[in-house]
Design an enzyme around this catalytic site. Structure first.
Site, PDB file in Angstrom:
ATOM      1  N   ASP A  29       0.833  -1.213   0.000  1.00  0.00           N
ATOM      2  CA  ASP A  29       0.000   0.000   0.000  1.00  0.00           C
ATOM      3  C   ASP A  29       0.866   1.262   0.000  1.00  0.00           C
ATOM      4  OD1 ASP A  29      -2.373   1.397  -0.029  1.00  0.00           O
ATOM      5  OD2 ASP A  29      -2.725   1.223   2.136  1.00  0.00           O
ATOM      6  N   GLY A  30       0.337   2.310  -0.607  1.00  0.00           N
ATOM      7  CA  GLY A  30       0.997   3.615  -0.554  1.00  0.00           C
ATOM      8  C   GLY A  30       1.586   4.097  -1.875  1.00  0.00           C
ATOM      9  N   ASN A  31       1.296   3.415  -2.956  1.00  0.00           N
ATOM     10  CA  ASN A  31       1.836   3.844  -4.256  1.00  0.00           C
ATOM     11  C   ASN A  31       1.345   5.245  -4.640  1.00  0.00           C
ATOM     12  OD1 ASN A  31       2.872   1.288  -4.430  1.00  0.00           O
ATOM     13  ND2 ASN A  31       1.474   0.563  -6.028  1.00  0.00           N
ATOM     14  N   ARG A  33       0.266   7.702  -2.680  1.00  0.00           N
ATOM     15  CA  ARG A  33       0.868   8.743  -1.833  1.00  0.00           C
ATOM     16  C   ARG A  33       2.328   8.986  -2.204  1.00  0.00           C
ATOM     17  NH1 ARG A  33      -1.308   5.999   3.481  1.00  0.00           N
ATOM     18  NH2 ARG A  33      -1.892   4.464   1.882  1.00  0.00           N
ATOM     19  N   HIS A  46       2.470   3.388  -9.080  1.00  0.00           N
ATOM     20  CA  HIS A  46       2.236   1.958  -9.337  1.00  0.00           C
ATOM     21  C   HIS A  46       3.416   1.337 -10.079  1.00  0.00           C
ATOM     22  CE1 HIS A  46      -1.657   2.320  -7.642  1.00  0.00           C
ATOM     23  NE2 HIS A  46      -2.186   3.012  -8.631  1.00  0.00           N
ATOM     24  N   SER A  74      -7.574  -5.519  -5.361  1.00  0.00           N
ATOM     25  CA  SER A  74      -8.646  -6.093  -4.544  1.00  0.00           C
ATOM     26  C   SER A  74      -9.978  -6.053  -5.291  1.00  0.00           C
ATOM     27  CB  SER A  74      -8.770  -5.318  -3.227  1.00  0.00           C
ATOM     28  OG  SER A  74      -9.424  -4.073  -3.440  1.00  0.00           O
ATOM     29  N   GLU A  76     -12.371  -4.604  -4.340  1.00  0.00           N
ATOM     30  CA  GLU A  76     -12.904  -3.252  -4.153  1.00  0.00           C
ATOM     31  C   GLU A  76     -12.189  -2.209  -5.016  1.00  0.00           C
ATOM     32  OE1 GLU A  76     -14.352  -5.847  -1.592  1.00  0.00           O
ATOM     33  OE2 GLU A  76     -12.258  -5.331  -1.274  1.00  0.00           O
ATOM     34  N   ASN A  77     -11.041  -2.581  -5.563  1.00  0.00           N
ATOM     35  CA  ASN A  77     -10.259  -1.596  -6.329  1.00  0.00           C
ATOM     36  C   ASN A  77     -10.905  -1.210  -7.670  1.00  0.00           C
ATOM     37  OD1 ASN A  77      -7.032  -2.821  -5.120  1.00  0.00           O
ATOM     38  ND2 ASN A  77      -8.194  -1.025  -4.449  1.00  0.00           N
ATOM     39  N   TRP A  78     -11.962  -1.933  -8.078  1.00  0.00           N
ATOM     40  CA  TRP A  78     -12.696  -1.543  -9.302  1.00  0.00           C
ATOM     41  C   TRP A  78     -13.365  -0.183  -9.120  1.00  0.00           C
ATOM     42  CZ3 TRP A  78     -11.602  -4.514 -13.329  1.00  0.00           C
ATOM     43  CH2 TRP A  78     -11.313  -5.873 -13.135  1.00  0.00           C
ATOM     44  N   ARG A 203      -4.975  -2.007   8.703  1.00  0.00           N
ATOM     45  CA  ARG A 203      -6.213  -2.754   8.466  1.00  0.00           C
ATOM     46  C   ARG A 203      -5.932  -3.833   7.435  1.00  0.00           C
ATOM     47  NH1 ARG A 203      -7.503   2.588   6.739  1.00  0.00           N
ATOM     48  NH2 ARG A 203      -7.053   2.858   4.520  1.00  0.00           N
TER      49      ARG A 203
HETATM   50  C1  IPE Z   1      -5.440  -2.730  -0.345  1.00  0.00           C
HETATM   51  O1  IPE Z   1      -5.115  -1.396  -0.474  1.00  0.00           O
HETATM   52  C2  IPE Z   1      -5.422  -3.385  -1.692  1.00  0.00           C
HETATM   53  C3  IPE Z   1      -4.107  -3.546  -2.301  1.00  0.00           C
HETATM   54  C4  IPE Z   1      -2.962  -3.245  -1.748  1.00  0.00           C
HETATM   55  C5  IPE Z   1      -4.126  -4.134  -3.619  1.00  0.00           C
HETATM   56  P1  IPE Z   1      -6.224  -0.257  -0.638  1.00  0.00           P
HETATM   57  O2  IPE Z   1      -5.472   1.021  -0.761  1.00  0.00           O
HETATM   58  O3  IPE Z   1      -7.152  -0.592  -1.732  1.00  0.00           O
HETATM   59  O4  IPE Z   1      -7.001  -0.358   0.755  1.00  0.00           O
HETATM   60  P2  IPE Z   1      -7.866   0.723   1.522  1.00  0.00           P
HETATM   61  O5  IPE Z   1      -8.874   1.247   0.562  1.00  0.00           O
HETATM   62  O6  IPE Z   1      -6.932   1.792   1.972  1.00  0.00           O
HETATM   63  O7  IPE Z   1      -8.457  -0.021   2.679  1.00  0.00           O
HETATM   64  C1  IPE Z   2      -1.473   0.259  -3.394  1.00  0.00           C
HETATM   65  O1  IPE Z   2      -1.278   1.616  -3.455  1.00  0.00           O
HETATM   66  C2  IPE Z   2      -1.673  -0.358  -4.743  1.00  0.00           C
HETATM   67  C3  IPE Z   2      -3.040  -0.788  -5.028  1.00  0.00           C
HETATM   68  C4  IPE Z   2      -4.060  -0.698  -4.234  1.00  0.00           C
HETATM   69  C5  IPE Z   2      -3.263  -1.376  -6.330  1.00  0.00           C
HETATM   70  P1  IPE Z   2      -2.487   2.633  -3.473  1.00  0.00           P
HETATM   71  O2  IPE Z   2      -2.854   2.914  -4.884  1.00  0.00           O
HETATM   72  O3  IPE Z   2      -3.586   2.150  -2.610  1.00  0.00           O
HETATM   73  O4  IPE Z   2      -1.790   3.905  -2.841  1.00  0.00           O
HETATM   74  P2  IPE Z   2      -2.427   4.928  -1.792  1.00  0.00           P
HETATM   75  O5  IPE Z   2      -2.950   4.110  -0.656  1.00  0.00           O
HETATM   76  O6  IPE Z   2      -3.503   5.654  -2.510  1.00  0.00           O
HETATM   77  O7  IPE Z   2      -1.285   5.801  -1.392  1.00  0.00           O
HETATM   78 MG    MG Z   3      -4.062   2.400  -0.659  1.00  0.00          MG
END
Ligand code: IPE
Ligand code: IPE
Ligand code: MG
Length: 249
Positions: A29-31, A33, A46, A74, A76-78, A203
């Site tokens: 997580d955090g790409n 940001r 990403h 995930s 939910e990422n859709w 989480r």
């Molecule tokens: C979890 O990260 C999913 C992946 C790392 C692929 P998200 O960024 O989607 O999670 P939330 O929305 O902060 O809970």
């Molecule tokens: C995690 O990074 C990668 C995926 C969920 C695919 P995010 O895209 O969730 O990065 P933040 O959480 O917005 O920084």
């Molecule tokens: Mg994220």
């Protein structure tokens, strides 16, 4: 690698190789940001995250970790903007296509876990191809969680078990934890021992709800593209410092 360099590397990390987590789960997580901090589009985050992933898998494999599951997309990422979803899918496609070359030296076995029905025909074909090409390798098993959700996985398992009941092969009262385990995308693999989430969020976000029951959780403040092999070593050290009891004393 030169023998001297090899010896140094082994000595440097000071982790107990006889007490490695067999299965590491990673919520990358955090790409977004990471990119924002640099004034770049989220896609740049990403892309940097995919580079981070290669290095981490290589390191885990060299250490002798048997399984690594990485949360790539995930269920939910859709909900994200279509352009970001498309970019992530393209990146994952490239990863699968290049896996043969880039991860060949490391002998990585690649699998995808999650629901495939919603993925493009092209992606489904590529997943099959990459799985087939890498299945006889001897290194780490890398599960790419792609259109994965822990709840969806349990629904999928319920359907498999429901079908077995309907066909008369299984009595509802004799359903066991093993039956559920065997119906998960990770059937036959050990539970997650160490769960790492980067970016400071604490989480699960629907990741491996069944398999993390007794995982040691390590939350790291670094954003995923900044997470380096030495940070993985640090997480393993933290894991090795924990007392696991599994409900005993
Ligand atoms: C979890 O990260 C999913 C992946 C790392 C692929 P998200 O960024 O989607 O999670 P939330 O929305 O902060 O809970
Ligand atoms: C995690 O990074 C990668 C995926 C969920 C695919 P995010 O895209 O969730 O990065 P933040 O959480 O917005 O920084
Ligand atoms: Mg994220």
């Amino acid at each position: 690698m030169l023998f001297e360099a090899f010896k140094k590397k082994k000595k440097d990390h000071e982790i107990d190789l006889s007490n490695l987590p067999r299965h590491i789960g990673v919520i990358m997580d955090g790409n977004g940001r990471w990119a924002k901090k640099r004034g770049l589009p989220r896609s740049a985050g990403h892309k940097a995250g995919a580079e981070s992933l290669k290095k981490i898998v290589t390191e885990a494999n060299e250490l002798g970790v048997e399984y690594i599951t990485v949360y790539a997309f995930s269920t939910e990422n859709w909900k994200r903007p279509q352009a970001e979803v498309d970019y992530l899918m393209d990146l994952l496609m490239d990863y699968l296509i290049n896996a043969e070359k880039t991860l060949a030296g490391e002998n990585v076995r690649i699998r995808a876990i999650g629901s495939r029905a919603e993925l493009s025909e092209e992606m489904r074909r590529q997943i099959k191809k990459t799985e087939e090409l890498t299945k006889d390798r001897s290194g780490i098993v890398m599960n790419i969680a792609l259109n994965y959700g822990g709840r969806e996985e349990l629904v999928h398992a319920a359907r498999v078990i429901g079908a077995a009941v309907k066909n008369g092969g299984l009595e509802p009262e004799s359903i066991t934890e093993e039956d559920i385990e065997k119906s998960l995308y990770t059937a036959g693999q050990p539970d997650v021992d160490l769960l790492i989430r980067t970016s400071g969020e604490q989480r699960l976000s629907n990741f491996m709800l069944w398999q993390v029951s007794y995982a040691e959780m390590v939350f790291v403040n670094k954003l995923w593209p900044d997470f380096k092999p030495k940070d993985l070593i640090e997480c393993i050290k933290i894991f090795q410092g924990r007392g696991r009891r599994f409900g005993g004393i």
